[in-house]
Design a protein around this motif. Structure first.
Motif, PDB file in Angstrom:
ATOM      1  N   LEU A  50     -22.163   5.921 -85.198  1.00 53.80           N
ATOM      2  CA  LEU A  50     -23.212   6.399 -84.301  1.00 53.80           C
ATOM      3  C   LEU A  50     -23.390   7.683 -83.743  1.00 53.80           C
ATOM      4  O   LEU A  50     -22.591   8.258 -83.735  1.00 53.80           O
ATOM      5  N   SER A  51     -24.846   8.215 -84.004  1.00 58.08           N
ATOM      6  CA  SER A  51     -24.994   9.753 -83.372  1.00 58.08           C
ATOM      7  C   SER A  51     -26.488   9.576 -83.139  1.00 58.08           C
ATOM      8  O   SER A  51     -27.200   8.848 -83.567  1.00 58.08           O
ATOM      9  N   MET A  52     -26.740  10.315 -82.260  1.00 55.55           N
ATOM     10  CA  MET A  52     -28.354  10.637 -81.784  1.00 55.55           C
ATOM     11  C   MET A  52     -28.913  10.959 -82.900  1.00 55.55           C
ATOM     12  O   MET A  52     -30.296  10.488 -83.047  1.00 55.55           O
ATOM     13  N   ARG A  53     -28.451  11.909 -83.931  1.00 58.37           N
ATOM     14  CA  ARG A  53     -29.485  12.180 -84.843  1.00 58.37           C
ATOM     15  C   ARG A  53     -29.616  10.834 -85.959  1.00 58.37           C
ATOM     16  O   ARG A  53     -30.817  10.689 -86.196  1.00 58.37           O
ATOM     17  N   LYS A  54     -28.856  10.063 -86.030  1.00 56.19           N
ATOM     18  CA  LYS A  54     -28.801   8.947 -86.863  1.00 56.19           C
ATOM     19  C   LYS A  54     -29.924   7.895 -86.285  1.00 56.19           C
ATOM     20  O   LYS A  54     -30.611   7.205 -86.727  1.00 56.19           O
ATOM     21  N   VAL A  55     -29.730   7.854 -84.892  1.00 58.11           N
ATOM     22  CA  VAL A  55     -30.703   6.834 -84.227  1.00 58.11           C
ATOM     23  C   VAL A  55     -32.122   7.565 -84.162  1.00 58.11           C
ATOM     24  O   VAL A  55     -33.081   6.613 -84.426  1.00 58.11           O
ATOM     25  N   ALA A  56     -32.305   8.884 -84.025  1.00 57.49           N
ATOM     26  CA  ALA A  56     -33.729   9.375 -84.047  1.00 57.49           C
ATOM     27  C   ALA A  56     -34.243   9.162 -85.512  1.00 57.49           C
ATOM     28  O   ALA A  56     -35.432   8.797 -85.785  1.00 57.49           O
ATOM     29  N   ASP A  57     -33.425   9.299 -86.562  1.00 61.41           N
ATOM     30  CA  ASP A  57     -33.820   9.070 -88.098  1.00 61.41           C
ATOM     31  C   ASP A  57     -34.333   7.710 -88.309  1.00 61.41           C
ATOM     32  O   ASP A  57     -34.989   7.577 -88.798  1.00 61.41           O
ATOM     33  N   ARG A  58     -33.571   6.807 -87.754  1.00 60.01           N
ATOM     34  CA  ARG A  58     -34.016   5.413 -87.699  1.00 60.01           C
ATOM     35  C   ARG A  58     -35.394   5.073 -87.253  1.00 60.01           C
ATOM     36  O   ARG A  58     -36.157   4.098 -87.518  1.00 60.01           O
TER      37      ARG A  58
END
Length: 305
Positions: A50-58
């Motif tokens: 979990l990372s903010m970047r991965k959430v944003a990409d999703r």
């Protein structure tokens, strides 16, 4: 000096206990959508992924756009935790709470043991559905309305049993830590299996060099030959039942020490002590029958006979 929101528990409280006004818009970024996407990501990859970047990409947004809604990853994890604690026991939809209150659950009938067991099983089910919950460790995670409501139900199950207030709190903490501990073992086993590509059964099945040396230990050898390892007890079912047995014994001891009134071992209702003779342990024949059936049944409800 400007306040650092990423390290401010009060800001987390504001986010967790916010009241949502109406339905969220169809388009655009919102805190609710961020939380849902983060839960989906953690379900697939664990908290390590979990990372903010991965959430944003999703979600199809920039990472910086997420920080306008949530200060950082730690606060997001707290929001995720409270969101899944709000799931009904029968279904997996992820929706942060609309108002401060608990998940919509059917009331559990029975005495303190049935109610506390139901809370423990709900926690176990949620951790099997969302294994990353067991990875949320530490004593400084701010609880949200769903988490507090779950805690309230657990306390309410044991309150009124005759235990001292501190013992009620200790019993609830003990049961909650047991559920987390068992769930952590599942998470660790799954993580090791994913990284190695070898299942637990395959790994232990290849340890002949170890097994050849165990014949020097008579107790282990005797239990092995007697089939003690062929069909092991379910760790969660066995542990929860024994834990509740211990709590029941504690309640019984507290009842016996009381001067005039006690608490029903089944439902926790007050029970008057007779002027003479054996003290009553149950408030009604129904509670006595439930306790008798429970003693005759195993952890899964199957008869021991």
């Amino acid at each position: 000096m400007a306040r650092d929101e990423t390290a401010d528990p009060d800001r987390t409280v504001e986010l967790l206990w916010r009241r949502r006004a109406g339905e969220e818009p169809r388009a655009g970024l919102s805190l609710d959508r961020i939380v849902r996407a983060a839960v989906e990501l953690a379900d697939a990859e664990g908290l390590a992924g979990l990372s903010m970047r991965k959430v944003a990409d999703r979600l199809g947004f920039t990472t910086m756009s997420l920080y306008r809604h949530v200060p950082g990853r730690d606060q997001l994890v707290d929001l995720m935790r409270d969101a899944v604690l709000g799931e009904p026991a029968a279904g997996p939809p992820v929706t942060p709470p609309v108002t401060p209150g608990g998940p919509g659950e059917e009331p559990v009938e029975g005495g303190w043991r049935e109610r506390l067991e139901a809370c423990a099983r709900q926690g176990w089910e949620l951790r099997r559905r969302h294994p990353w919950l067991a990875e949320v460790r530490g004593s400084r995670h701010v609880p949200g309305p769903n988490g507090v409501a779950h805690y309230e139900r657990m306390l309410g199950a044991v309150s009124g049993t005759g235990l001292a207030p501190a013992e009620v709190v200790a019993v609830v903490g003990l049961v909650a830590r047991f559920v987390d501990s068992e769930a952590s073992l599942l998470v660790e086993a799954a993580r090791t299996e994913r990284s190695s590509g070898v299942s637990e059964e395959e790994w232990w099945g290849s340890r002949e060099a170890l097994f050849d040396r165990l014949h020097e230990f008579p107790t282990i050898t005797g239990l092995w030959q007697a089939g003690g390892y062929d069909r092991p007890e379910d760790p969660f079912e066995f542990g929860l039942a024994r834990l509740l047995d211990g709590v029941e014994l504690l309640i019984q001891r507290r009842y016996e020490k009381r001067d005039e009134t006690g608490a029903c071992l089944g439902c926790g209702a007050p029970v008057d002590r007779p002027p003479s003779g054996r003290p009553r342990a149950y408030c009604s024949p129904a509670c006595r029958q439930r306790a008798y059936r429970r003693r005759r049944s195993g952890p899964g409800g199957e008869s021991r006979e």
